[in-house]
Structures are given as C-alpha cells and as structure tokens.
Write a protein that holds these residues in place. Structure first.
Motif: not given
Length: 222
Positions: A189-216
């Motif tokens: 997992e990588i946790k990111i604080t950003s706006s907008p959400a990070p773009p979709p990446l192959s082989g990953t799942v992005v879960a967002s809560n406001g400007n908090q994003h977890t890429v797993s």
C-alpha cells in the motif's frame, strides 16, 4: 524466518539428526537422519547457532581438528581464505571477536565439502562487510550445487540467498513459497494526499476518502 521461539532451531535439529522427530517422517538423502547418522552425516555440514569450539585452540588447530572428523576434508587454507581468517591463524578461539568466531563456525561446517549445508543464523554478529562476504561465499556454493537450509532474522538475507522461504510461527510453517509468492499474499500500500485522485494504474486498486487515497497492489514491482 520467524520470531525468537518460533521453532526454527528445533526444526533444524530434527533435520540434522541431533534430535528425534516427535511425529511425522524426516528423510535426508532418503535416510532417517537421527537413526542413520553414519550414512548421512558425511554429506552434511552443520553451523549451529553457537559453535562452542574449544577456546584455547588456535584457529589453525581448530580447523585441523575438524578436518580429522571428516571423510574427505578440503584444505584448511582454502576454507580459511574463503571466510577471511587467514590473518588470524595463530590466534586462540577465545581471543577472536564474536563475528570472527561465527566465521570459524562456518569454516568448520564447510571443511567437509558438504552436499547439504545447515546454517542457523549464520551472519548474526557480523559487521556489514563480513555479512556481504559470507553472502557472496554462500552464493558461490549455491552455484556449485550445494543445497542450503538457513534460519535468519534478516529479511534482506533471505531475499538475497533463498529460492524458497518459510515463515514459522508457534512451531508450524505459517506461510511458504518463493519471495514473489509470499509478497503477493499481502497487498502493498501507498497512501497519498492529493487532489485530484491519482490516475488508475494497471494491477492496483485505489480507495479514496476526500483527498486521502490508498493505492494497493498484490503485484510485486518489477
């Protein structure tokens, strides 16, 4: 791999024939290592967690003594060169540093030219340079076809040396496989604080809560 008390050393002692199995079947070279010691011991090298070598013998005397217990020993100068102890030939074991004593333990395990090598925490107490040198030596043995079973607390050591890894807990193997297979059992997992959400990446799942994003991902990065 495993925490203290997980059963790593006890398992090795059964495989080495130093202790009988309480249940199940153990075979080394097709033989019971506890009952058929004479048939398997000459093909094995064992580096215990604590060697217990006589403290009043010199390095040279110790390795020559160990040569006398082997059927087809290698030359002591070759082995001591490999473990970096040629400059300590006349020093008594009791005067060696802890790391040097571990390297002498390794030399004793190698002097019989084993086909199967058991290493119980082989680099504990070594400085970083000595640890790297031991890794290089073990990798050379591996390329020659020597099979090794080792216990370690160093994740980078397991990654560097092992084709397969087993993680022990409470006396049982909780997880085993190649490094890639084990890593895939738990998502990274990588946790990111950003706006907008990070773009979709192959082989990953992005879960967002406001400007908090977890890429797993369960894919080991290449």
């Amino acid at each position: 791999l495993g925490t203290n008390g997980a059963g790593k050393t006890s398992t090795l002692e059964v495989l080495e024939g130093l202790a009988p199995a309480s249940s199940g079947i153990v075979r080394i070279f097709g033989k019971d290592p506890h009952k058929d010691k004479a048939d398997v011991r000459s093909r094995m090298g064992i580096m215990l967690q604590a060697g217990g070598l006589p403290s009043q013998l010199t390095v040279t005397e110790t390795i020559k003594m160990w040569q006398g217990t082997c059927s087809h020993p290698l030359g002591h100068e070759q082995i001591l060169t490999d473990v970096g102890l040629m400059h300590r030939l006349d020093v008594k074991v009791g005067s060696l540093s802890g790391g040097e004593q571990r390297r002498l333990d390794l030399a004793c395990a190698l002097v019989g030219n084993p086909q199967l090598l058991f290493l119980d925490e082989p680099t504990t107490g070594l400085d970083p340079e000595s640890r790297r040198n031991v890794w290089a030596l073990l990798q050379r043995l591996k390329r020659r076809g020597v099979t090794m079973i080792l216990t370690t607390h160093y994740l980078e050591e397991a990654e560097m040396l092992c084709d397969r890894i087993a993680i022990m807990h409470g006396g049982s193997i909780a997880c085993s496989g190649t490094l890639s297979e084990i890593v895939k059992t738990v998502p990274g997992e990588i946790k990111i604080t950003s706006s907008p959400a990070p773009p979709p990446l192959s082989g990953t799942v992005v879960a967002s809560n406001g400007n908090q994003h977890t890429v797993s991902t369960r894919s080991l990065p290449q």
